[in-house]
Motif scaffolding. Sequence first.
Motif, PDB file in Angstrom:
ATOM      1  N   ILE A 297      14.203  -6.915  -7.848  1.00  0.00           N
ATOM      2  CA  ILE A 297      13.142  -7.258  -8.380  1.00  0.00           C
ATOM      3  C   ILE A 297      13.032  -6.781  -9.564  1.00  0.00           C
ATOM      4  O   ILE A 297      12.530  -6.971 -10.842  1.00  0.00           O
ATOM      5  CB  ILE A 297      11.712  -7.606  -7.441  1.00  0.00           C
ATOM      6  CG1 ILE A 297      11.847  -8.878  -6.824  1.00  0.00           C
ATOM      7  CG2 ILE A 297      10.004  -7.183  -8.309  1.00  0.00           C
ATOM      8  CD1 ILE A 297      10.726  -9.050  -5.235  1.00  0.00           C
ATOM      9  N   ALA A 298      13.025  -5.213  -9.564  1.00  0.00           N
ATOM     10  CA  ALA A 298      12.629  -4.426 -10.598  1.00  0.00           C
ATOM     11  C   ALA A 298      13.818  -4.783 -11.225  1.00  0.00           C
ATOM     12  O   ALA A 298      13.605  -4.441 -12.336  1.00  0.00           O
ATOM     13  CB  ALA A 298      12.821  -2.964 -10.087  1.00  0.00           C
ATOM     14  N   ALA A 299      15.368  -4.979 -10.750  1.00  0.00           N
ATOM     15  CA  ALA A 299      16.176  -4.503 -11.782  1.00  0.00           C
ATOM     16  C   ALA A 299      16.828  -6.091 -12.757  1.00  0.00           C
ATOM     17  O   ALA A 299      16.779  -6.352 -13.196  1.00  0.00           O
ATOM     18  CB  ALA A 299      17.554  -4.715 -11.064  1.00  0.00           C
ATOM     19  N   ASN A 300      15.599  -7.451 -11.939  1.00  0.00           N
ATOM     20  CA  ASN A 300      16.005  -8.970 -13.145  1.00  0.00           C
ATOM     21  C   ASN A 300      14.724  -8.872 -13.309  1.00  0.00           C
ATOM     22  O   ASN A 300      14.577 -10.165 -13.518  1.00  0.00           O
ATOM     23  CB  ASN A 300      16.384  -9.186 -11.768  1.00  0.00           C
ATOM     24  CG  ASN A 300      17.646  -9.355 -10.978  1.00  0.00           C
ATOM     25  OD1 ASN A 300      18.671  -9.380 -12.102  1.00  0.00           O
ATOM     26  ND2 ASN A 300      18.157  -8.368  -9.892  1.00  0.00           N
ATOM     27  N   ALA A 301      13.610  -7.818 -13.284  1.00  0.00           N
ATOM     28  CA  ALA A 301      12.278  -9.034 -13.887  1.00  0.00           C
ATOM     29  C   ALA A 301      12.686  -9.344 -15.016  1.00  0.00           C
ATOM     30  O   ALA A 301      11.532 -10.678 -15.116  1.00  0.00           O
ATOM     31  CB  ALA A 301      10.917  -7.966 -13.584  1.00  0.00           C
ATOM     32  N   HIS A 302      12.719  -8.633 -15.823  1.00  0.00           N
ATOM     33  CA  HIS A 302      13.364  -8.863 -17.372  1.00  0.00           C
ATOM     34  C   HIS A 302      13.514 -10.546 -17.315  1.00  0.00           C
ATOM     35  O   HIS A 302      13.412 -11.476 -18.601  1.00  0.00           O
ATOM     36  CB  HIS A 302      14.351  -7.881 -17.984  1.00  0.00           C
ATOM     37  CG  HIS A 302      15.513  -8.333 -17.692  1.00  0.00           C
ATOM     38  ND1 HIS A 302      15.912  -7.695 -16.594  1.00  0.00           N
ATOM     39  CD2 HIS A 302      16.495  -9.084 -17.776  1.00  0.00           C
ATOM     40  CE1 HIS A 302      17.303  -7.683 -16.619  1.00  0.00           C
ATOM     41  NE2 HIS A 302      17.446  -9.209 -16.561  1.00  0.00           N
ATOM     42  N   LEU A 303      14.099 -11.577 -16.522  1.00  0.00           N
ATOM     43  CA  LEU A 303      14.767 -12.519 -16.748  1.00  0.00           C
ATOM     44  C   LEU A 303      13.700 -13.481 -16.196  1.00  0.00           C
ATOM     45  O   LEU A 303      13.526 -14.740 -16.393  1.00  0.00           O
ATOM     46  CB  LEU A 303      15.959 -12.528 -16.208  1.00  0.00           C
ATOM     47  CG  LEU A 303      16.759 -11.907 -15.461  1.00  0.00           C
ATOM     48  CD1 LEU A 303      17.954 -11.855 -14.096  1.00  0.00           C
ATOM     49  CD2 LEU A 303      17.988 -12.368 -16.942  1.00  0.00           C
ATOM     50  N   VAL A 304      12.149 -13.049 -16.089  1.00  0.00           N
ATOM     51  CA  VAL A 304      11.276 -14.229 -15.809  1.00  0.00           C
ATOM     52  C   VAL A 304      10.199 -13.327 -16.665  1.00  0.00           C
ATOM     53  O   VAL A 304       9.858 -12.616 -17.495  1.00  0.00           O
ATOM     54  CB  VAL A 304      10.215 -13.096 -14.526  1.00  0.00           C
ATOM     55  CG1 VAL A 304       9.238 -14.152 -14.108  1.00  0.00           C
ATOM     56  CG2 VAL A 304      11.066 -13.689 -13.181  1.00  0.00           C
ATOM     57  N   PRO A 305       9.544 -14.812 -16.423  1.00  0.00           N
ATOM     58  CA  PRO A 305       9.143 -14.837 -18.758  1.00  0.00           C
ATOM     59  C   PRO A 305       7.502 -13.789 -18.676  1.00  0.00           C
ATOM     60  O   PRO A 305       7.388 -13.443 -19.876  1.00  0.00           O
ATOM     61  CB  PRO A 305       8.046 -16.255 -18.625  1.00  0.00           C
ATOM     62  CG  PRO A 305       9.552 -17.421 -17.785  1.00  0.00           C
ATOM     63  CD  PRO A 305       9.800 -16.325 -17.030  1.00  0.00           C
ATOM     64  N   ALA A 306       7.031 -13.586 -17.248  1.00  0.00           N
ATOM     65  CA  ALA A 306       5.808 -12.712 -17.632  1.00  0.00           C
ATOM     66  C   ALA A 306       6.517 -11.691 -17.710  1.00  0.00           C
ATOM     67  O   ALA A 306       5.342 -10.529 -17.797  1.00  0.00           O
ATOM     68  CB  ALA A 306       5.203 -12.954 -16.363  1.00  0.00           C
ATOM     69  N   TYR A 307       7.581 -11.367 -17.525  1.00  0.00           N
ATOM     70  CA  TYR A 307       8.345  -9.494 -17.518  1.00  0.00           C
ATOM     71  C   TYR A 307       9.293  -9.710 -18.774  1.00  0.00           C
ATOM     72  O   TYR A 307      10.059  -8.767 -18.696  1.00  0.00           O
ATOM     73  CB  TYR A 307       8.957  -9.220 -16.512  1.00  0.00           C
ATOM     74  CG  TYR A 307       7.203  -9.448 -15.551  1.00  0.00           C
ATOM     75  CD1 TYR A 307       6.542  -8.901 -15.632  1.00  0.00           C
ATOM     76  CD2 TYR A 307       7.412 -10.819 -14.334  1.00  0.00           C
ATOM     77  CE1 TYR A 307       5.156  -8.862 -14.158  1.00  0.00           C
ATOM     78  CE2 TYR A 307       6.499 -10.342 -13.042  1.00  0.00           C
ATOM     79  CZ  TYR A 307       5.660  -9.896 -13.061  1.00  0.00           C
ATOM     80  OH  TYR A 307       4.688 -10.422 -13.007  1.00  0.00           O
ATOM     81  N   ARG A 308       9.304 -10.516 -19.305  1.00  0.00           N
ATOM     82  CA  ARG A 308      10.727 -10.593 -20.458  1.00  0.00           C
ATOM     83  C   ARG A 308      10.571  -9.441 -21.367  1.00  0.00           C
ATOM     84  O   ARG A 308      12.144  -9.283 -21.554  1.00  0.00           O
ATOM     85  CB  ARG A 308      10.735 -11.761 -21.296  1.00  0.00           C
ATOM     86  CG  ARG A 308       9.360 -12.232 -22.533  1.00  0.00           C
ATOM     87  CD  ARG A 308       9.530 -12.977 -23.160  1.00  0.00           C
ATOM     88  NE  ARG A 308       9.561 -14.175 -22.476  1.00  0.00           N
ATOM     89  CZ  ARG A 308       8.923 -15.754 -22.521  1.00  0.00           C
ATOM     90  NH1 ARG A 308       7.840 -14.821 -22.905  1.00  0.00           N
ATOM     91  NH2 ARG A 308       8.778 -16.489 -22.056  1.00  0.00           N
ATOM     92  N   ASN A 309       9.478  -8.666 -21.254  1.00  0.00           N
ATOM     93  CA  ASN A 309       9.699  -7.441 -22.177  1.00  0.00           C
ATOM     94  C   ASN A 309       9.941  -6.590 -21.425  1.00  0.00           C
ATOM     95  O   ASN A 309      10.173  -4.977 -22.142  1.00  0.00           O
ATOM     96  CB  ASN A 309       8.962  -7.363 -23.176  1.00  0.00           C
ATOM     97  CG  ASN A 309       7.701  -8.060 -24.089  1.00  0.00           C
ATOM     98  OD1 ASN A 309       9.113  -9.036 -24.372  1.00  0.00           O
ATOM     99  ND2 ASN A 309       6.718  -8.380 -24.217  1.00  0.00           N
ATOM    100  N   GLY A 310      10.546  -6.553 -19.995  1.00  0.00           N
ATOM    101  CA  GLY A 310      10.401  -4.971 -19.602  1.00  0.00           C
ATOM    102  C   GLY A 310       9.546  -4.487 -18.483  1.00  0.00           C
ATOM    103  O   GLY A 310       8.664  -4.764 -19.017  1.00  0.00           O
TER     104      GLY A 310
END
Length: 539
Positions: A297-310
């Motif tokens: 989840i941490a490695a791929n969070a940027h693929l999810v709209p809410a976490y797109r900024n890392g």
Amino acid sequence: MRIVSTTPFTDQKPGTSGLRKRTAVFAQPHYLENFVQSLFDVVEALRGGTLVLGGDGRFHNDVAIATIIRMAAANGVTKVLVGQHGILSTPAVSHLIRHCGATGGIVLSASHNPGGPDGDFGIKYNVENGGPAPTSVTDAVFERSKLIDEYRMAEGAVSLAKLGEQRVGDMVVSVIDPVEDYAALMESLFDFDAIRDWLTAHSMAFDAMHAVTGPYARKIFGQRLGAGKAALMNCDPSADFGGGHPDPNPVYARALFDRMFGDDAPDFGAASDGDGDRNIVLGRGVYVSPSDSLAVIAANAHLVPAYRNGIAGVARSMPTSRAADVVADSLGVPAFETPTGWKYFGNLLDAGRITVCGEESAGTSSDHVREKDGLWAILMWLNILAARKQTLTEVLSEHWAKHGRHYYSRHDYEEVDADAARFVMAKLDEQLAELPGRALHGETISAADSFTYHDPVDGSVARNQGLRVMFESGARFVMRLSGTGTSGATLRLYLEAYEPADGDHAQDLQRRLSVIAAIANELTGLRRTVLRDAPSVMS
Ligand code: G16
């Protein structure tokens, strides 16, 4: 309003997550009332404040909710927001506290422990950031409970079936849809269109284990994401969890595991626990350890709209495998190691030092609430699979090929004699200083200690949070006593071994960890002392 005389109980010390006891203990006259009055006495802001109230629907939920509503009115609470039929998941309570600016919330649940007259019951208090009460509050409640001699009780009752506002004395009781606000929050975080598309080409199974997430799953997976009826297992909550044990592990979520490891298994499987804060995820023929789940989840969070900024950083509880640390390192963000208990993530989340956090005990979440959130974690996985257009097995293998694999398993020795369990811990504790440098079964110990946490935000210190033994190979074992059991003691042995990125990631899990398990057993005399040949559960 009546003042009722009472005498203190001596055993109302909250554990890892609130006060958990046998249902019969809570059903004794004055037991719940004493604890709740102690809470109202300590959290003075509740007078004139708003309280969120709900539970996982287990046996005694309705009785306890009716009592707490009457006590809230007698203690000057202005408004109670209560889930219809007394139902609210733990993450939904956390969200509602934040969303409605409430003073705090009470969740009635014993989480993954079984319910019913012979099962367990529990109560926990969450503070205004939506997270579990910190130790300073729970300690104060315990101290108060030892002195209490009266409690306040108003007359009046409300119907929990009827949505809308009612009154008990001057207090407003607002009966709300338990799912609506939470579902809207989820829809704001994820790419529901992408998940819906992925689900047209792939299949999933979700097991609510007859617990609180059933109605949430029907609304989110069923109605909003289009997962078919066959995908939703055990979605009718029941007071005794259908006679089961709402702990999503290979033993108690057997039906889901059988399905995921059987012929024609769905592409994705998941389950949650009694109060909806835990989760597990599986692929076809593969179970993802919660520690790996946090790392992916941490490695791929940027693929999810809410976490797109890392993400700002990652935290894990100490016994959780160090897979998430490797990811944090590769992302160039900090990794924090906290004691077991969600409350320890609160300061880091509030200070913006971390975005995601998780525990080996099947809990993962982010800064969207201040609790672990089972359905959120499952939606994270679905969104990641949809964005990567891959299956879970592909995502996991690629993760290990990049970051290496932390083979990980927790061995629980449940309901053993409490003195024997303490003896095992003491035996390891007294050897810690001499262990570094010692070689056993081809493994050399590099460090050993009793874990102390220094909170980097408020400077508070938590000592004696588990015993750690680290090896030069990158392996580790941890031993600690559970703080959530209700009978005897539960000793947890956490085992971990690291296989680098170019290593063999397809070894049998328990075989890979057997040497570390043997060393732990040899150093502590564990099995001999607690009189068990094998752990009760290996997850
Ligand atoms: C609770 C806590 C978690 C903790 C877990 C296991 O979860 O909220 O932080 O990791 O218990 O704790 P222990 O190892 O002390 O039994 P839950 O889901 O039971 O509320």
